[in-house]
Design an enzyme around this catalytic site. Structure first.
Site, PDB file in Angstrom:
ATOM      1  N   GLU A  34       0.840  -1.203   0.000  1.00  0.00           N
ATOM      2  CA  GLU A  34       0.000   0.000   0.000  1.00  0.00           C
ATOM      3  C   GLU A  34       0.872   1.248   0.000  1.00  0.00           C
ATOM      4  O   GLU A  34       1.891   1.295   0.700  1.00  0.00           O
ATOM      5  CB  GLU A  34      -0.867  -0.013   1.271  1.00  0.00           C
ATOM      6  CG  GLU A  34      -1.827   1.135   1.416  1.00  0.00           C
ATOM      7  CD  GLU A  34      -2.421   1.210   2.827  1.00  0.00           C
ATOM      8  OE1 GLU A  34      -1.727   0.834   3.800  1.00  0.00           O
ATOM      9  OE2 GLU A  34      -3.581   1.631   2.950  1.00  0.00           O
ATOM     10  N   HIS A  36       2.635   4.521   0.899  1.00  0.00           N
ATOM     11  CA  HIS A  36       2.945   5.119   2.203  1.00  0.00           C
ATOM     12  C   HIS A  36       3.657   6.457   2.037  1.00  0.00           C
ATOM     13  O   HIS A  36       4.752   6.671   2.577  1.00  0.00           O
ATOM     14  CB  HIS A  36       3.757   4.150   3.064  1.00  0.00           C
ATOM     15  CG  HIS A  36       2.892   3.249   3.896  1.00  0.00           C
ATOM     16  ND1 HIS A  36       2.235   2.171   3.362  1.00  0.00           N
ATOM     17  CD2 HIS A  36       2.543   3.276   5.204  1.00  0.00           C
ATOM     18  CE1 HIS A  36       1.518   1.578   4.309  1.00  0.00           C
ATOM     19  NE2 HIS A  36       1.693   2.222   5.434  1.00  0.00           N
ATOM     20  N   ASP A  45       3.834  -1.567   5.951  1.00  0.00           N
ATOM     21  CA  ASP A  45       3.047  -2.279   6.970  1.00  0.00           C
ATOM     22  C   ASP A  45       3.581  -3.696   7.200  1.00  0.00           C
ATOM     23  O   ASP A  45       3.550  -4.205   8.322  1.00  0.00           O
ATOM     24  CB  ASP A  45       1.570  -2.349   6.568  1.00  0.00           C
ATOM     25  CG  ASP A  45       0.906  -0.983   6.615  1.00  0.00           C
ATOM     26  OD1 ASP A  45       1.517  -0.043   7.142  1.00  0.00           O
ATOM     27  OD2 ASP A  45      -0.232  -0.869   6.117  1.00  0.00           O
ATOM     28  N   HIS A 120      -1.530  -3.334   9.445  1.00  0.00           N
ATOM     29  CA  HIS A 120      -2.386  -2.570   8.520  1.00  0.00           C
ATOM     30  C   HIS A 120      -3.794  -2.570   9.099  1.00  0.00           C
ATOM     31  O   HIS A 120      -4.392  -3.634   9.286  1.00  0.00           O
ATOM     32  CB  HIS A 120      -2.313  -3.268   7.153  1.00  0.00           C
ATOM     33  CG  HIS A 120      -3.220  -2.752   6.085  1.00  0.00           C
ATOM     34  ND1 HIS A 120      -3.069  -1.503   5.527  1.00  0.00           N
ATOM     35  CD2 HIS A 120      -4.269  -3.317   5.449  1.00  0.00           C
ATOM     36  CE1 HIS A 120      -4.001  -1.336   4.576  1.00  0.00           C
ATOM     37  NE2 HIS A 120      -4.738  -2.430   4.524  1.00  0.00           N
ATOM     38  N   GLU A 122      -6.817  -1.871   8.155  1.00  0.00           N
ATOM     39  CA  GLU A 122      -7.973  -2.426   7.454  1.00  0.00           C
ATOM     40  C   GLU A 122      -8.039  -3.955   7.529  1.00  0.00           C
ATOM     41  O   GLU A 122      -9.061  -4.549   7.196  1.00  0.00           O
ATOM     42  CB  GLU A 122      -7.960  -1.979   5.979  1.00  0.00           C
ATOM     43  CG  GLU A 122      -8.320  -0.507   5.775  1.00  0.00           C
ATOM     44  CD  GLU A 122      -7.094   0.409   5.769  1.00  0.00           C
ATOM     45  OE1 GLU A 122      -6.060   0.059   6.377  1.00  0.00           O
ATOM     46  OE2 GLU A 122      -7.176   1.495   5.158  1.00  0.00           O
ATOM     47  N   HIS A 174      -1.630   7.441   9.043  1.00  0.00           N
ATOM     48  CA  HIS A 174      -1.108   6.670   7.918  1.00  0.00           C
ATOM     49  C   HIS A 174       0.101   7.365   7.275  1.00  0.00           C
ATOM     50  O   HIS A 174      -0.003   8.518   6.832  1.00  0.00           O
ATOM     51  CB  HIS A 174      -2.197   6.471   6.856  1.00  0.00           C
ATOM     52  CG  HIS A 174      -1.705   5.724   5.665  1.00  0.00           C
ATOM     53  ND1 HIS A 174      -1.460   4.367   5.688  1.00  0.00           N
ATOM     54  CD2 HIS A 174      -1.344   6.144   4.438  1.00  0.00           C
ATOM     55  CE1 HIS A 174      -1.003   3.996   4.510  1.00  0.00           C
ATOM     56  NE2 HIS A 174      -0.908   5.050   3.733  1.00  0.00           N
ATOM     57  N   GLU A 179       4.419   5.806  11.994  1.00  0.00           N
ATOM     58  CA  GLU A 179       4.975   4.818  11.070  1.00  0.00           C
ATOM     59  C   GLU A 179       6.366   5.236  10.596  1.00  0.00           C
ATOM     60  O   GLU A 179       7.247   4.388  10.410  1.00  0.00           O
ATOM     61  CB  GLU A 179       4.044   4.612   9.871  1.00  0.00           C
ATOM     62  CG  GLU A 179       2.850   3.737  10.214  1.00  0.00           C
ATOM     63  CD  GLU A 179       2.014   3.363   8.992  1.00  0.00           C
ATOM     64  OE1 GLU A 179       1.654   2.192   8.879  1.00  0.00           O
ATOM     65  OE2 GLU A 179       1.725   4.254   8.165  1.00  0.00           O
TER      66      GLU A 179
END
Ligand SMILES: [Zn+2]
Length: 258
Positions: A34, A36, A45, A120, A122, A174, A179
């Site tokens: 994904e 980032h 992630d 992650h 989701e 995010h 992170e």
């Protein structure tokens, strides 16, 4: 960290069988592919989940499965959404089936303690659903399963050093400060330091609108400003996460305190 006796993929089958007969905890890092932001790789992630899971396994004498490097659909409010290059979403049903099959196969070999460590957001409900479906199989009737996102073990207090201003909440984090700090600590070679910068103001609504309208998500891909992250702060957070996760695992799986 010597991962030789930690990664299942590095064990021979008799070595694996011996570890399982000790009722060792089997751990599965679950990440994503994904976007980032401009400064972190697509597999952020997965990298964070894998590093933290390996550190945790070393503490509880557990063994780690190969990382799931794909994850559930990136939502605009928590991952920027579908419009960025490189993000690869699994359908929820695919992730449920993958999780169910992996857990069921571990149960078939006699594993009774299983932990999925998520990187992650989701993935959360789909992995929990896969775990529940696996548990309904008679093969897995003795299996106890823990599903835990690394961010779920942190308190607002833990985040104060990183947010002397105000913590914007996990959805907005995010590819932002937390992170970035964790990646600086766990995989410094993967961070493009010169690309860490401010992000555009955007709406980032709490609901889901498909396709994601223009102006809902900062164009950079980070949902909040990543500036302020340091490796030092990342190391501190990683230590808190592993300490606390180890405590939770020992309690939930009734392990000794060694
Ligand atoms: Zn992420």
């Amino acid at each position: 960290l010597d991962t030789k006796s930690i990664r299942i993929s590095d064990l021979t089958w008799p070595e694996y069988a011996a570890r399982i007969s000790d009722q060792s905890v089997v751990l599965l890092p679950v990440g994503a592919l994904e976007q980032h932001g401009l400064h972190l790789p697509l597999s952020t992630d997965a990298i964070i989940a894998e590093r933290l899971t390996e550190q945790l396994a070393a503490r509880i004498d557990g063994i780690v499965l190969p990382t799931l490097t794909y994850g559930a659909r990136s939502l605009a409010r928590s991952g920027g959404g579908e419009q960025f290059s490189g993000t690869v979403n699994l359908d929820g049903s695919t992730l449920i089936a993958l999780t169910r099959d992996i857990i069921r196969e571990q149960a078939r070999h006699g594993v009774t303690r299983f932990l999925a460590l998520l990187g992650h957001g989701e993935n959360d409900h789909f992995v929990a659903e896969g775990a529940e479906l696996a548990r309904r199989d008679p093969l897995a009737s003795n299996m106890r399963i823990l599903v835990m996102g690394w961010w779920q073990v942190l308190t607002t207090n833990d985040l104060t050093p990183l947010f002397p201003d105000a913590f914007p909440g996990w959805d907005r984090e995010h590819a932002a400060r937390v992170e970035t700090a964790l990646m600086m600590a766990l995989a410094p070679d993967q961070v493009r330091l010169d690309r860490i910068g401010p992000v555009d103001a955007a709406i980032v609504p709490p609901y889901v609108m498909l396709p994601t309208p223009n102006g809902h998500v900062p164009e950079q891909g980070s949902l909040a400003d990543p500036r302020g992250a340091t490796a030092e702060l990342g190391k501190g957070l990683a230590k808190i996460i592993v300490d606390r996760a180890a405590e939770i695992v020992r309690r939930e799986f009734s392990l000794g305190n060694s």
